[in-house]
Design an enzyme around this catalytic site. Sequence first.
Site, mmCIF file in Angstrom:
data_model
loop_
_atom_site.group_PDB
_atom_site.id
_atom_site.type_symbol
_atom_site.label_atom_id
_atom_site.label_comp_id
_atom_site.label_asym_id
_atom_site.label_seq_id
_atom_site.Cartn_x
_atom_site.Cartn_y
_atom_site.Cartn_z
ATOM 1 N N TYR A 12 -13.123 -4.483 -2.218
ATOM 2 C CA TYR A 12 -14.314 -4.170 -3.023
ATOM 3 C C TYR A 12 -15.280 -5.346 -3.118
ATOM 4 O O TYR A 12 -16.479 -5.176 -2.941
ATOM 5 C CB TYR A 12 -13.936 -3.690 -4.431
ATOM 6 C CG TYR A 12 -15.150 -3.207 -5.218
ATOM 7 C CD1 TYR A 12 -15.743 -1.987 -4.918
ATOM 8 C CD2 TYR A 12 -15.721 -3.985 -6.223
ATOM 9 C CE1 TYR A 12 -16.860 -1.551 -5.609
ATOM 10 C CE2 TYR A 12 -16.842 -3.570 -6.920
ATOM 11 C CZ TYR A 12 -17.409 -2.348 -6.604
ATOM 12 O OH TYR A 12 -18.518 -1.921 -7.285
ATOM 13 N N THR B 104 0.828 -1.208 0.000
ATOM 14 C CA THR B 104 0.000 0.000 0.000
ATOM 15 C C THR B 104 0.859 1.254 0.000
ATOM 16 O O THR B 104 0.636 2.185 -0.789
ATOM 17 C CB THR B 104 -0.912 0.011 1.239
ATOM 18 O OG1 THR B 104 -1.674 -1.186 1.264
ATOM 19 C CG2 THR B 104 -1.833 1.209 1.222
ATOM 20 N N THR B 105 1.858 1.284 0.875
ATOM 21 C CA THR B 105 2.733 2.453 0.973
ATOM 22 C C THR B 105 3.535 2.641 -0.305
ATOM 23 O O THR B 105 3.929 3.759 -0.641
ATOM 24 C CB THR B 105 3.678 2.305 2.180
ATOM 25 O OG1 THR B 105 2.911 1.955 3.331
ATOM 26 C CG2 THR B 105 4.430 3.591 2.469
ATOM 27 N N LYS C 88 -0.256 -9.537 8.831
ATOM 28 C CA LYS C 88 -0.056 -8.131 9.166
ATOM 29 C C LYS C 88 -1.403 -7.616 9.643
ATOM 30 O O LYS C 88 -2.348 -7.484 8.859
ATOM 31 C CB LYS C 88 0.429 -7.347 7.943
ATOM 32 C CG LYS C 88 0.551 -5.843 8.181
ATOM 33 C CD LYS C 88 0.936 -5.099 6.907
ATOM 34 C CE LYS C 88 0.959 -3.595 7.141
ATOM 35 N NZ LYS C 88 1.290 -2.841 5.904
ATOM 36 N N ILE D 49 5.230 -4.115 10.464
ATOM 37 C CA ILE D 49 5.452 -3.717 9.070
ATOM 38 C C ILE D 49 5.086 -2.251 9.024
ATOM 39 O O ILE D 49 3.917 -1.886 9.113
ATOM 40 C CB ILE D 49 4.646 -4.592 8.095
ATOM 41 C CG1 ILE D 49 5.147 -6.042 8.188
ATOM 42 C CG2 ILE D 49 4.760 -4.064 6.673
ATOM 43 C CD1 ILE D 49 4.375 -7.032 7.331
ATOM 44 N N ARG E 36 -9.432 -0.127 4.666
ATOM 45 C CA ARG E 36 -9.155 0.117 3.253
ATOM 46 C C ARG E 36 -9.853 -0.877 2.337
ATOM 47 O O ARG E 36 -10.059 -0.586 1.162
ATOM 48 C CB ARG E 36 -7.645 0.060 3.000
ATOM 49 C CG ARG E 36 -6.855 1.119 3.733
ATOM 50 C CD ARG E 36 -5.405 1.167 3.287
ATOM 51 N NE ARG E 36 -5.250 1.854 2.034
ATOM 52 C CZ ARG E 36 -4.529 2.968 1.846
ATOM 53 N NH1 ARG E 36 -3.890 3.528 2.852
ATOM 54 N NH2 ARG E 36 -4.450 3.511 0.655
ATOM 55 N N TYR F 177 -2.844 -10.002 5.064
ATOM 56 C CA TYR F 177 -2.862 -8.580 5.417
ATOM 57 C C TYR F 177 -4.306 -8.169 5.656
ATOM 58 O O TYR F 177 -5.115 -8.129 4.720
ATOM 59 C CB TYR F 177 -2.217 -7.762 4.302
ATOM 60 C CG TYR F 177 -2.152 -6.268 4.513
ATOM 61 C CD1 TYR F 177 -2.369 -5.682 5.762
ATOM 62 C CD2 TYR F 177 -1.861 -5.415 3.452
ATOM 63 C CE1 TYR F 177 -2.305 -4.320 5.944
ATOM 64 C CE2 TYR F 177 -1.792 -4.038 3.620
ATOM 65 C CZ TYR F 177 -2.017 -3.501 4.860
ATOM 66 O OH TYR F 177 -1.959 -2.133 5.031
#
Length: 297
Positions: free
Chosen positions: A110, A47-48, A164, A206, A141, A136
């Site tokens: 989604y 993501t980052t 995570k 993380i 999100r 994760y």
Amino acid sequence: MKEPLFTGSGVAIVTPFTKETVDIAALRRLIDFQLENHTDAIIVCGTTGEASTMSYRERMRTVEFCVEYVDGRVPVIAGSGSNSTENAVALSRDAERAGADGLLVVTPYYNKATQKGLVRHYQVIADAVHVPVILYDVPSRTGVAMAPETYAILAEHPNINGVKEASGNFSNIQKTRSLCADDLFIWSGNDDEAAAICMLGGKGVISVVANILPREMHDLIQLCLSNDFAAAGQLQLELKDFCDAMFCEVNPIPVKTALNLLGFDVGPLRLPLCEPTEASLARLRKVLSDYHLPVLS
């Protein structure tokens, strides 16, 4: 018996961009900075790292470069999640071929899969590769959260190494530890929860903040792993303002802006992400200054 893919502080590293593509020279400098400051793992194309805006070719080239350049000094873990199981399998297989030591696979966003669907999704991915998979969970999100009972089923798979955890749901995290023990390792996905999750038996973090404060995040986790939770708690509190500032807008807007303010020249964000507001920019300048970091004028 499973062993954790890594212990300590793994950086969820940003992806530097030029106007056209990935800036490999800038990425090399970021990796050097991380390794010089004792980061314990490099997590690339997450993501980052703005992976959702990268082409398939860009993602694979970035993973390949990280693997080649890190050269075994720490584990390289590649983000390979998708809301299509077929695409996630393809990404995961190609990341494994590129030499990644492990995979970070976000819950399918989604679609809002059921828990049964999540089990099938992850089992198909884990069956397709030979490297450890880190789940994760970030419902803020993705719109879907993993249940402790789902973790318990997935923990039976030999390739599923851990999770995570970025749900912020400490009740579920405790239940997961009770159900899974060391069949499923836990890493904090929220910087400001790292010490607390380690106190529950987590193996590290993380980290977004480690892009800028890699040594501090490494030291925080080492204190936890040494069972010095008094000192770890104090350091966690000292980092709280910094952690909050790095999430004053949606990640990775603040951290990428901060890196540019510090002269790392990581380039622009990709739409639909854009530059922060003036208020957020002022907040970032202040927190960097408060932590005695050399902000460019």
